[in-house]
Design an enzyme around this catalytic site. Structure first.
Site, PDB file in Angstrom:
ATOM      1  CB  SER A 124      -0.698  -0.096   1.217  1.00  0.00           C
ATOM      2  OG  SER A 124      -1.671   1.304   1.388  1.00  0.00           O
ATOM      3  CE1 TYR A 151      -4.175  -3.008   5.554  1.00  0.00           C
ATOM      4  CE2 TYR A 151      -3.720  -0.448   5.315  1.00  0.00           C
ATOM      5  CZ  TYR A 151      -3.783  -1.682   4.854  1.00  0.00           C
ATOM      6  OH  TYR A 151      -3.860  -1.965   3.430  1.00  0.00           O
ATOM      7  CE  LYS A 155      -1.852  -4.609   3.419  1.00  0.00           C
ATOM      8  NZ  LYS A 155      -2.005  -6.001   2.733  1.00  0.00           N
TER       9      LYS A 155
HETATM   10  P1  NAD Z   1     -11.235  -6.598   1.376  1.00  0.00           P
HETATM   11  O1  NAD Z   1     -11.477  -6.539   2.749  1.00  0.00           O
HETATM   12  O2  NAD Z   1     -12.431  -6.371   0.344  1.00  0.00           O
HETATM   13  O3  NAD Z   1     -10.680  -8.176   1.007  1.00  0.00           O
HETATM   14  C1  NAD Z   1      -9.728  -8.821   1.843  1.00  0.00           C
HETATM   15  C2  NAD Z   1     -10.103 -10.264   1.868  1.00  0.00           C
HETATM   16  O4  NAD Z   1      -9.485 -10.838   2.777  1.00  0.00           O
HETATM   17  C3  NAD Z   1     -11.590 -10.301   2.430  1.00  0.00           C
HETATM   18  O5  NAD Z   1     -12.476 -11.126   1.446  1.00  0.00           O
HETATM   19  C4  NAD Z   1     -11.493 -11.351   3.605  1.00  0.00           C
HETATM   20  O6  NAD Z   1     -12.677 -11.894   4.033  1.00  0.00           O
HETATM   21  C5  NAD Z   1     -10.178 -11.887   3.528  1.00  0.00           C
HETATM   22  N1  NAD Z   1      -9.515 -12.248   4.707  1.00  0.00           N
HETATM   23  C6  NAD Z   1      -9.108 -11.258   5.461  1.00  0.00           C
HETATM   24  N2  NAD Z   1      -8.460 -12.083   6.573  1.00  0.00           N
HETATM   25  C7  NAD Z   1      -8.293 -13.354   6.347  1.00  0.00           C
HETATM   26  C8  NAD Z   1      -7.782 -14.431   6.824  1.00  0.00           C
HETATM   27  N3  NAD Z   1      -7.150 -14.536   7.844  1.00  0.00           N
HETATM   28  N4  NAD Z   1      -7.972 -15.795   6.119  1.00  0.00           N
HETATM   29  C9  NAD Z   1      -8.473 -15.705   4.934  1.00  0.00           C
HETATM   30  N5  NAD Z   1      -9.048 -14.653   4.309  1.00  0.00           N
HETATM   31  C10 NAD Z   1      -9.073 -13.699   5.141  1.00  0.00           C
HETATM   32  O7  NAD Z   1     -10.148  -5.645   1.191  1.00  0.00           O
HETATM   33  P2  NAD Z   1      -9.599  -5.104  -0.434  1.00  0.00           P
HETATM   34  O8  NAD Z   1      -9.925  -3.789  -0.341  1.00  0.00           O
HETATM   35  O9  NAD Z   1     -10.032  -6.139  -1.550  1.00  0.00           O
HETATM   36  O10 NAD Z   1      -7.953  -5.406  -0.104  1.00  0.00           O
HETATM   37  C11 NAD Z   1      -7.307  -6.363  -0.498  1.00  0.00           C
HETATM   38  C12 NAD Z   1      -5.721  -6.175  -0.159  1.00  0.00           C
HETATM   39  O11 NAD Z   1      -5.213  -5.042  -0.717  1.00  0.00           O
HETATM   40  C13 NAD Z   1      -5.652  -6.106   1.210  1.00  0.00           C
HETATM   41  O12 NAD Z   1      -4.339  -6.890   1.556  1.00  0.00           O
HETATM   42  C14 NAD Z   1      -5.427  -4.603   1.680  1.00  0.00           C
HETATM   43  O13 NAD Z   1      -4.908  -4.573   2.569  1.00  0.00           O
HETATM   44  C15 NAD Z   1      -4.808  -4.059   0.284  1.00  0.00           C
HETATM   45  N6  NAD Z   1      -4.864  -2.780  -0.072  1.00  0.00           N
HETATM   46  C16 NAD Z   1      -6.289  -2.238  -0.133  1.00  0.00           C
HETATM   47  C17 NAD Z   1      -6.421  -0.939  -0.420  1.00  0.00           C
HETATM   48  C18 NAD Z   1      -8.010  -0.446  -0.387  1.00  0.00           C
HETATM   49  O14 NAD Z   1      -7.828   0.777  -0.339  1.00  0.00           O
HETATM   50  N7  NAD Z   1      -8.771  -1.093  -0.611  1.00  0.00           N
HETATM   51  C19 NAD Z   1      -5.450  -0.056  -0.548  1.00  0.00           C
HETATM   52  C20 NAD Z   1      -4.024  -0.552  -0.409  1.00  0.00           C
HETATM   53  C21 NAD Z   1      -3.833  -1.947  -0.048  1.00  0.00           C
HETATM   54  C1  WQD Z   2      -9.194   9.969   1.005  1.00  0.00           C
HETATM   55  C2  WQD Z   2      -9.425  11.574   1.102  1.00  0.00           C
HETATM   56  C3  WQD Z   2      -9.591  11.873   3.608  1.00  0.00           C
HETATM   57  C4  WQD Z   2     -13.451  10.069   3.991  1.00  0.00           C
HETATM   58  C5  WQD Z   2      -6.863   4.881   3.108  1.00  0.00           C
HETATM   59  C6  WQD Z   2      -5.746   4.057   4.038  1.00  0.00           C
HETATM   60  C7  WQD Z   2      -4.646   3.652   2.993  1.00  0.00           C
HETATM   61  C8  WQD Z   2      -5.200   2.635   2.028  1.00  0.00           C
HETATM   62  C9  WQD Z   2      -6.279   3.529   1.467  1.00  0.00           C
HETATM   63  C10 WQD Z   2      -5.176   0.392   2.366  1.00  0.00           C
HETATM   64  C11 WQD Z   2      -8.703  11.853   2.478  1.00  0.00           C
HETATM   65  C12 WQD Z   2     -10.622  12.100   2.668  1.00  0.00           C
HETATM   66  C13 WQD Z   2     -12.448  10.535   3.468  1.00  0.00           C
HETATM   67  C14 WQD Z   2     -14.674  11.148   4.396  1.00  0.00           C
HETATM   68  C15 WQD Z   2     -13.092  12.909   3.538  1.00  0.00           C
HETATM   69  N1  WQD Z   2      -5.788   1.631   2.382  1.00  0.00           N
HETATM   70  N2  WQD Z   2     -12.204  11.782   3.243  1.00  0.00           N
HETATM   71  N3  WQD Z   2     -14.226  12.313   4.215  1.00  0.00           N
HETATM   72  O1  WQD Z   2      -7.001   8.048   3.911  1.00  0.00           O
HETATM   73  O2  WQD Z   2      -5.928   8.065   1.491  1.00  0.00           O
HETATM   74  O3  WQD Z   2      -6.321   5.890   2.626  1.00  0.00           O
HETATM   75  O4  WQD Z   2      -7.500   3.841   2.168  1.00  0.00           O
HETATM   76  O5  WQD Z   2      -3.930   0.211   2.285  1.00  0.00           O
HETATM   77  O6  WQD Z   2      -3.804   2.856   3.956  1.00  0.00           O
HETATM   78  O7  WQD Z   2      -5.338   5.015   5.000  1.00  0.00           O
HETATM   79  O8  WQD Z   2      -8.015   7.119   1.878  1.00  0.00           O
HETATM   80  O9  WQD Z   2     -10.650   7.117   1.181  1.00  0.00           O
HETATM   81  O10 WQD Z   2      -9.995   7.258   3.545  1.00  0.00           O
HETATM   82  O11 WQD Z   2      -9.659   9.295   2.172  1.00  0.00           O
HETATM   83  O12 WQD Z   2     -12.948  13.802   3.515  1.00  0.00           O
HETATM   84  O13 WQD Z   2     -15.662  10.542   4.884  1.00  0.00           O
HETATM   85  O14 WQD Z   2     -10.689  11.770   1.439  1.00  0.00           O
HETATM   86  O15 WQD Z   2      -9.383  12.861   4.597  1.00  0.00           O
HETATM   87  O16 WQD Z   2      -8.280  13.289   2.222  1.00  0.00           O
HETATM   88  P1  WQD Z   2      -7.003   7.267   2.585  1.00  0.00           P
HETATM   89  P2  WQD Z   2      -9.655   7.622   2.269  1.00  0.00           P
END
Ligand code: NAD
Ligand code: WQD
Length: 340
Positions: A124, A151, A155
């Site tokens: 991330s 969290y 990562k």
């Molecule tokens: P999500 O929660 O929709 O998907 C994660 C999946 O993992 C879920 O289906 C959940 O049931 C499963 N899971 C969690 N713990 C588990 C375990 N112990 N065993 C088996 N399955 C398990 O999340 P997402 O948004 O699809 O994110 C996918 C990956 O990408 C994650 O690793 C997340 O940290 C990373 N990521 C997400 C974002 C974002 O903003 N969505 C940004 C950066 C990185």
């Molecule tokens: C985006 C912008 C908020 C909600 C997070 C995690 C990051 C990654 C992705 C997994 C910011 C603003 C948000 C609201 C708002 N996840 N905001 N009102 O914070 O960039 O990233 O998700 O790895 O680790 O920190 O994403 O969508 O929460 O926020 O004003 O109700 O929207 O302040 O500027 P963020 P976000």
């Protein structure tokens, strides 16, 4: 290729499974459904008109992992399974360290025992903490004490764990993919993000305002050093992100060792720009109010995605309009997510 996808029923995982099936790969999903539903995978199979194998299991369960590797000889693993709620990780750090760290180490053991040597890991942009300069390149500093929540620390720690693992096993290959802000949904409107409770992230919140489930958006801070004072992020369409995973698998097949890529568009949009774009896409102006900054937030964050372009041949194709139009199609057709 035969690909095992942990966490494949989730938001990014389901879109990646579809992309994998559409590009001719065989997919087994291993997911405990703690934050997802099997319905997403039924829809993926329908969209692709192909079968997908689903195993309900937990990466904390070594026996279940061993079994899934015993059933199929996989070529590669894409590892999405993780807890991911920033705020929850502050109040439940041990759950996050246990699930994300222990679970990933378990997975590595299982891969090692089964002789599976290619791993794509969901990292991330959060690993960059407070950016010193923008855009962020893969060489930008990542400092554990500057990552603002448990969290995010899982990562960054896991990036180190996986690098060490590969150093000790030089014939293994690991792609660390640093996602920026994934948004939107598949153009069919059949799969998308289905958060539990009140969304923490901007786009799901805005879409629930548009569909009438929430009254108004709170804009977290209007006094950042950004053009309009609101936070700026690099939003990336989830289907573009999914395509990056398929290309990363091809890269691993060249025995590349450890590679790290930013997956972002290179463009930053402010909260108010998102509010406007989503209002246009949905035809529903989004009521909002500027409120206090959210603790731990940064002013701006966006990628330099040049490395992924030159080494993977990957580039985001979809712009902000498609992110909002596709996100709205999913939200308006599935106001209650997969539980409709
Ligand atoms: P999500 O929660 O929709 O998907 C994660 C999946 O993992 C879920 O289906 C959940 O049931 C499963 N899971 C969690 N713990 C588990 C375990 N112990 N065993 C088996 N399955 C398990 O999340 P997402 O948004 O699809 O994110 C996918 C990956 O990408 C994650 O690793 C997340 O940290 C990373 N990521 C997400 C974002 C974002 O903003 N969505 C940004 C950066 C990185
Ligand atoms: C985006 C912008 C908020 C909600 C997070 C995690 C990051 C990654 C992705 C997994 C910011 C603003 C948000 C609201 C708002 N996840 N905001 N009102 O914070 O960039 O990233 O998700 O790895 O680790 O920190 O994403 O969508 O929460 O926020 O004003 O109700 O929207 O302040 O500027 P963020 P976000």
């Amino acid at each position: 290729m035969n690909v095992l996808v942990t966490g494949g029923a989730g938001y990014i995982g389901s879109h990646t499974c579809l992309e994998l099936l559409n590009t001719g790969h065989s997919v087994t999903v291993f997911d405990n459904l703690s934050n997802s539903s099997e319905e997403s995978l039924r829809r993926v199979a329908d969209l692709a008109q192909k079968e997908i194998v689903f195993v309900k299991g937990d990466i904390l369960d070594n026996e279940a992992l061993e079994q899934v590797f015993a059933q199929t000889q996989f070529d590669s693993v894409i590892h999405f399974a993780s807890l991911k709620a920033v705020g929850e990780s502050v109040s439940k750090p041990l759950e996050y360290y246990h699930n994300n760290l222990t679970g990933t180490v378990n997975l590595c053991y299982a891969m090692q025992n089964a002789g599976v040597k290619n791993l794509v890991f969901s990292s991330s942009a959060t690993v960059y903490g407070l950016p010193k300069s923008l855009p962020l390149t893969e060489a930008s500093p990542t400092m554990i004490h500057e990552v603002t929540n448990p969290y995010g620390r899982t990562k960054l720690m896991l990036e180190f764990v996986l690098r060490d693992w590969q150093t000790a096993n030089p014939n293994f290959n690991v792609a660390l993919l640093r996602y920026f802000n994934p948004v939107g949904a598949h153009e069919s409107g059949q799969i998308g993000e289905d958060p539990n409770g009140i969304p923490n992230n901007l786009l799901p919140y805005v879409s629930q305002v548009a569909v009438g489930k929430l009254d108004q958006l709170g804009v977290f801070g209007g006094d950042y050093e950004t053009p309009d004072g609101t936070g700026v992020r690099d939003y990336i369409h989830v289907v573009d992100l999914a395509a990056g995973h398929v290309l990363a698998l091809n890269k691993l097949a060249t025995n590349c060792g450890v590679v790290t890529y930013n997956l972002g568009t290179g463009n930053g949009y402010s909260v108010l720009e998102i509010v406007k774009a989503f209002g246009e896409a949905s035809g529903k102006p989004i009521p909002y109010k500027v409120v206090d900054r959210r603790p731990g937030d940064i002013a701006a964050c966006y990628a330099d995605p040049a490395l992924a372009k030159s080494e993977l041949g990957w580039e985001a194709k979809r712009g902000l309009k498609e992110m909002c139009v596709d996100g709205w199609r999913w939200q308006s057709q599935n106001p209650n997510g997969f539980n409709a």
